[in-house]
Design a protein around this motif. Structure first.
Motif, PDB file in Angstrom:
ATOM      1  N   LYS B   2       0.839  -1.197   0.000  1.00  0.00           N
ATOM      2  CA  LYS B   2       0.000   0.000   0.000  1.00  0.00           C
ATOM      3  C   LYS B   2       0.884   1.261   0.000  1.00  0.00           C
ATOM      4  N   ILE B   4       1.179   5.503   0.684  1.00  0.00           N
ATOM      5  CA  ILE B   4       0.574   6.595   1.434  1.00  0.00           C
ATOM      6  C   ILE B   4       1.346   7.884   1.193  1.00  0.00           C
ATOM      7  N   THR B   9       1.143  20.485   5.936  1.00  0.00           N
ATOM      8  CA  THR B   9       0.499  21.727   5.492  1.00  0.00           C
ATOM      9  C   THR B   9       0.717  22.897   6.446  1.00  0.00           C
ATOM     10  N   ARG B  10       1.348  22.638   7.593  1.00  0.00           N
ATOM     11  CA  ARG B  10       1.513  23.684   8.606  1.00  0.00           C
ATOM     12  C   ARG B  10       2.983  23.929   8.892  1.00  0.00           C
ATOM     13  N   GLU B  20       4.393  14.841  15.633  1.00  0.00           N
ATOM     14  CA  GLU B  20       3.398  13.821  15.283  1.00  0.00           C
ATOM     15  C   GLU B  20       3.600  13.354  13.843  1.00  0.00           C
ATOM     16  N   THR B  24       4.693   9.617  12.632  1.00  0.00           N
ATOM     17  CA  THR B  24       3.806   8.866  11.737  1.00  0.00           C
ATOM     18  C   THR B  24       4.554   8.395  10.497  1.00  0.00           C
ATOM     19  N   SER B  27       6.780   5.487  11.399  1.00  0.00           N
ATOM     20  CA  SER B  27       5.982   4.275  11.657  1.00  0.00           C
ATOM     21  C   SER B  27       5.500   3.644  10.356  1.00  0.00           C
ATOM     22  N   MET B  28       5.004   4.481   9.466  1.00  0.00           N
ATOM     23  CA  MET B  28       4.483   3.973   8.189  1.00  0.00           C
ATOM     24  C   MET B  28       5.609   3.314   7.384  1.00  0.00           C
ATOM     25  N   LEU B  33       5.099   0.315   4.288  1.00  0.00           N
ATOM     26  CA  LEU B  33       4.238   1.043   3.366  1.00  0.00           C
ATOM     27  C   LEU B  33       5.129   1.878   2.457  1.00  0.00           C
ATOM     28  N   HIS B 127      -3.636   5.983   0.267  1.00  0.00           N
ATOM     29  CA  HIS B 127      -4.122   6.785   1.391  1.00  0.00           C
ATOM     30  C   HIS B 127      -3.376   8.117   1.446  1.00  0.00           C
ATOM     31  N   ILE B 128      -4.045   9.094   2.037  1.00  0.00           N
ATOM     32  CA  ILE B 128      -3.412  10.409   2.263  1.00  0.00           C
ATOM     33  C   ILE B 128      -3.700  10.818   3.706  1.00  0.00           C
ATOM     34  N   LEU B 129      -2.669  11.233   4.410  1.00  0.00           N
ATOM     35  CA  LEU B 129      -2.871  11.780   5.754  1.00  0.00           C
ATOM     36  C   LEU B 129      -2.323  13.199   5.778  1.00  0.00           C
ATOM     37  N   THR B 130      -3.058  14.088   6.416  1.00  0.00           N
ATOM     38  CA  THR B 130      -2.662  15.499   6.422  1.00  0.00           C
ATOM     39  C   THR B 130      -2.250  15.948   7.817  1.00  0.00           C
ATOM     40  N   PHE B 131      -1.162  16.673   7.878  1.00  0.00           N
ATOM     41  CA  PHE B 131      -0.698  17.250   9.155  1.00  0.00           C
ATOM     42  C   PHE B 131      -0.491  18.747   8.994  1.00  0.00           C
TER      43      PHE B 131
END
Lengths: 131, 131
Positions: B2, B4, B9-10, B20, B24, B27-28, B33, B127-131
């Motif tokens: 998979k 990601i 963004t900040r 964080e 992350t 970990s990924m 991944l 997948h997409i994760l946003t921070f």
């Protein structure tokens, strides 16, 4: 389809947990499966068992607990975020018992659980932009 | 495997997301991944060469400043993520241009992505994760 959710928002100052809860309910009612709900960053406050039931935030937490009980959901609080939010498990030894603040139905775990959710799920949906 | 995309963004100051996000990402990557990290909007500030906590004037205490300089040397930290198996660090060209940041101000390790390339990377990810 297998879903997992990531909740960034705290129940007392963000719409995210309630929106995520409604999304989770819809996912389950339409026959999809929910592999895991991961509460991250400020979202760790969703695992606070000390928030009053009279408060809106407390109601959202009870909703999550009820849904988890009905569908055997895996509600995971990021352990690092939990430390910052004051969410802790009850610990005890022969000397004394330290009162925990973790709400029933939630569990503390590391970011590996988020990675695992990303691997096992078809969709990873996040709620509440992290701030 | 998979894939990601983690979107930053900040900026690193004013919020607790930097740590964080890095946790992350690691970990990924450890869980095999395929991880790419994108910098967009104010997140591009995190990659600036030489940006440290003290340069933002956050902490005036000498000992804390020294300690936090090590913790908050963002561009170096992100460069080192490649050692953990992160495939690519890419920056949204438009976001950088809007903030008057030039290529020479970023580490050499990053990829410069125009809007089309940026969208392509997002559409290719599971997948997409946003921070």
């Amino acid at each position: 389809m297998v879903f997992s959710l990531v909740v960034y928002g705290a129940p007392h100052c963000s719409q995210a947990p309630l929106t995520a809860f409604r999304f989770a309910s819809s996912v389950l009612s339409q026959g999809h499966s929910l592999y895991r709900v991961f509460f991250f960053h400020a979202g760790a406050s969703n695992g606070l068992g000390t928030i009053s039931d009279d408060d809106e935030a407390g109601k959202v937490i009870r909703d999550w607990q009820s849904l988890a009980e009905q569908h055997s959901l895996d509600l995971v609080i990021c352990i690092g975020s939990a430390q910052r939010a004051g969410v802790k498990e009850q610990t005890g030894d022969s000397v004394g018992l330290q009162q925990g603040t973790l709400a029933k139905g939630f569990q503390l775990a590391g970011l590996g659980q988020l990675a695992d959710a990303a691997i096992k799920s078809d969709r990873l949906v996040s709620f509440g932009i992290a701030s | 495997m998979k894939s990601i995309v983690i979107l930053i963004t900040r900026p690193a100051i004013g919020n607790g997301l930097y740590k964080e996000a890095v946790d992350t990402i690691v970990s990924m990557a450890i869980f095999n991944l395929s991880v790419k990290v994108g910098f967009v909007q104010d997140g591009v500030f995190q990659l600036l060469n030489g940006f440290t906590n003290s340069s933002a004037g956050v902490d005036t205490n000498e000992s804390n400043r020294d300690r936090r300089n090590i913790q908050k040397r963002q561009s170096t930290t992100f460069e080192e993520l490649k050692e953990y198996g992160v495939e690519e660090l890419f920056v949204d060209q438009q976001s950088a241009a809007l903030r008057n940041i030039e290529v020479s101000q970023f580490p050499q390790i990053i990829t410069w992505a125009d809007t089309k390339d940026f969208k392509k990377r997002l559409s290719e990810a599971d997948h997409i994760l946003t921070f």
